[in-house]
Structures are given as C-alpha cells and as structure tokens.
Write an enzyme that holds these catalytic residues in place. Structure first.
Site, mmCIF file in Angstrom:
data_model
loop_
_atom_site.group_PDB
_atom_site.id
_atom_site.type_symbol
_atom_site.label_atom_id
_atom_site.label_comp_id
_atom_site.label_asym_id
_atom_site.label_seq_id
_atom_site.Cartn_x
_atom_site.Cartn_y
_atom_site.Cartn_z
ATOM 1 N N HIS A 49 0.798 -1.102 -0.046
ATOM 2 C CA HIS A 49 0.107 -0.036 0.147
ATOM 3 C C HIS A 49 0.811 1.285 0.188
ATOM 4 C CE1 HIS A 49 0.125 0.087 4.579
ATOM 5 N NE2 HIS A 49 0.055 1.268 4.441
ATOM 6 N N ASP B 260 0.024 -7.385 1.550
ATOM 7 C CA ASP B 260 0.607 -6.106 1.496
ATOM 8 C C ASP B 260 2.009 -6.111 1.474
ATOM 9 O OD1 ASP B 260 0.618 -3.374 1.785
ATOM 10 O OD2 ASP B 260 -0.309 -3.340 3.566
ATOM 11 N N SER C 10 3.853 2.879 8.266
ATOM 12 C CA SER C 10 3.488 1.642 7.499
ATOM 13 C C SER C 10 4.555 1.094 6.543
ATOM 14 C CB SER C 10 2.322 2.457 6.393
ATOM 15 O OG SER C 10 0.992 2.106 6.853
#
Ligand code: 4AZ
Length: 244
Positions: free
Chosen positions: A66, A121, A203
């Site tokens: 992502h 991911d 992230s």
C-alpha cells in the site's frame, strides 16, 4: 511564569485526554539509525514522509504494497518509481545533512495486492544505486518484536519525524482472528495489547524479531487502542516469492 502555567495546563489536558507526551511510534522511545542502519524512510520527491521500509539488500527495500500504491479517482495504481525517494542513515528527517537519499529504479508489488484488509501487503523497491548500510535478513515471528518508524506518536499527533521504536507482544493467530475479522492466519501477524503500536507514517516499516525482519507494518483500527492490535504482513509466508 506564563510558560510554567501553560506547561501545567498542557500536562493536565494530556492526562485527562489519555494522551501521553512521552509516546511515539506510539508508546515508544527514541531510536538512532546508527543502531538499526537498515531502517529507511520512504518519502515523496519533495521530502514528505509517507512510509517506512527496511534494506534487505544494498539496493532492495522491503515495504508494504500500500506504500507503493496511489489512490486516484479511477482506482488504485502503482506509485511511479520516479515519485519515490528512500532516505537512509537519517535519525531526524528534518536534518537533510544526515545520511543519504536514493532514487527508486523499479517497484515490485505483490501481484494479488488489492487492499490492506485482504493482505499480500508487501512490495520491494529496487534502488537506483546500492546504499552503504547494513542490511537485515528475513526471519520468523516470535513472542515479541520491535517496530520502528518516523510516524505519528498518537492517532491525533503529527509524525514524530525522528526515528522511534517500541517493543510489541506478538499474539497467536487465534487471538488475532478474534480481534481482527480480516486477519489471515499464516500470511499476517498481529501485535500489541494497547498503548504500544505503529501508527500512520510507520506503514511499510520493519517488525524485528531476534534481529531479523519478520513483518512489515500493514494496517490497524486506529493506533494503540486496547483490543486493536496492529496488523503486519508475515514475511516468512512470502519468502520463496521474494527470494531473500
Ligand atoms: C497507517 O495509517 C496505519 N496501528 C499503520 C499502522 C497502524 C494503523 C494505521 C497500526 O498507516
């Protein structure tokens, strides 16, 4: 006098609101890139932090899919390599004299990645040049891990912009499934029991277990909430296709 009164009022507000001024990543402590030279920040070409990552080879950065995705009105597309910079060796992202920046030559995203809640991911950035920093090998999960990043120190704080780290307990698959309906046993791991967590800006960053890279920060409901562990991509699941 005025400053002191303000400090007391601010401290009381922080206590009442449940925020903690010492927090970051959330619930963590300052870290130095010299101690973890493989941790990198991922920024736009104008230096805005959007993710973290880890050097798994001198010219390869492991991160989240992502982080390599742009959301547009027509859907989600791969973020063009020309729009990504990797920053290594810089504890304080505001200190442009520290460490090095590298351009990205190629972006590989897991081909099945659609949305963080569905997993897969994971992405690998190939740098335009090898970086002079130590790399980290992939490894397995354990009882706990250390997550590092430059991101938010609470759901409502701005990113720390200085590297921070926190130790988080890794939960069993059955406990993760109970707390996170989207959890995919085997392909994800979840960690944290409230108070300590990754948050926005972290992230793609590393979850380190026994000195090895076991996960990358993927998603969560808020940050550091009780009964909302952070969810990570479990790298051991992807090892054969990643080739590290
Ligand atoms: C985010 O927004 C994010 N608490 C990353 C990790 C977590 C929550 C949000 C996990 O990038």
């Amino acid at each position: 006098m005025r400053g002191k009164r303000f400090a007391v009022v601010a401290a009381v507000i922080a206590l009442v609101s449940g925020a903690s001024t010492a927090d970051a990543i959330v619930g963590g402590t300052p870290a130095r890139v010299a101690d973890t030279p493989w941790v990198v920040a991922i920024t736009t070409t104008d230096g805005q932090l959007f993710c973290g990552g880890a050097l798994v080879a001198p010219d390869k950065v492991m991160t989240a899919a992502h982080c390599a995705t742009l959301k547009g009105v027509l859907g989600k597309n791969q973020r063009p390599a020309e729009q990504i910079r990797v920053v290594a060796g810089r504890t304080d992202l505001r200190n442009s004299g520290e460490g090095v920046e590298a351009a990205v030559a190629d972006v590989w995203r897991h081909p099945d990645f659609r949305d963080v809640s569905r997993g897969d991911d994971v992405a690998v950035l190939t740098l335009a040049r090898p970086l002079p920093y130590r790399t980290i090998a992939l490894g397995e999960a354990g009882d706990d891990g250390v997550v590092l990043g430059w991101g938010r120190t609470s759901e409502t704080s701005p990113p720390a912009m200085t590297l921070r780290k926190v130790t988080v307990p890794i939960l069993s698959d059955s406990e993760c499934l109970l707390k996170e309906p989207d959890y995919r046993p085997g392909a994800m791991l979840c960690a944290g029991r409230g108070g300590r967590d990754a948050c926005t800006g972290d992230s793609g960053g590393p979850l380190v277990v026994r000195g090895r890279l076991a996960g990358v920060v993927s998603f969560g409901r808020g940050c550091a909430r009780a009964d909302e562990p952070g969810v990570y991509t479990r790298l051991a699941h992807y090892r054969s296709m990643l080739g590290f």
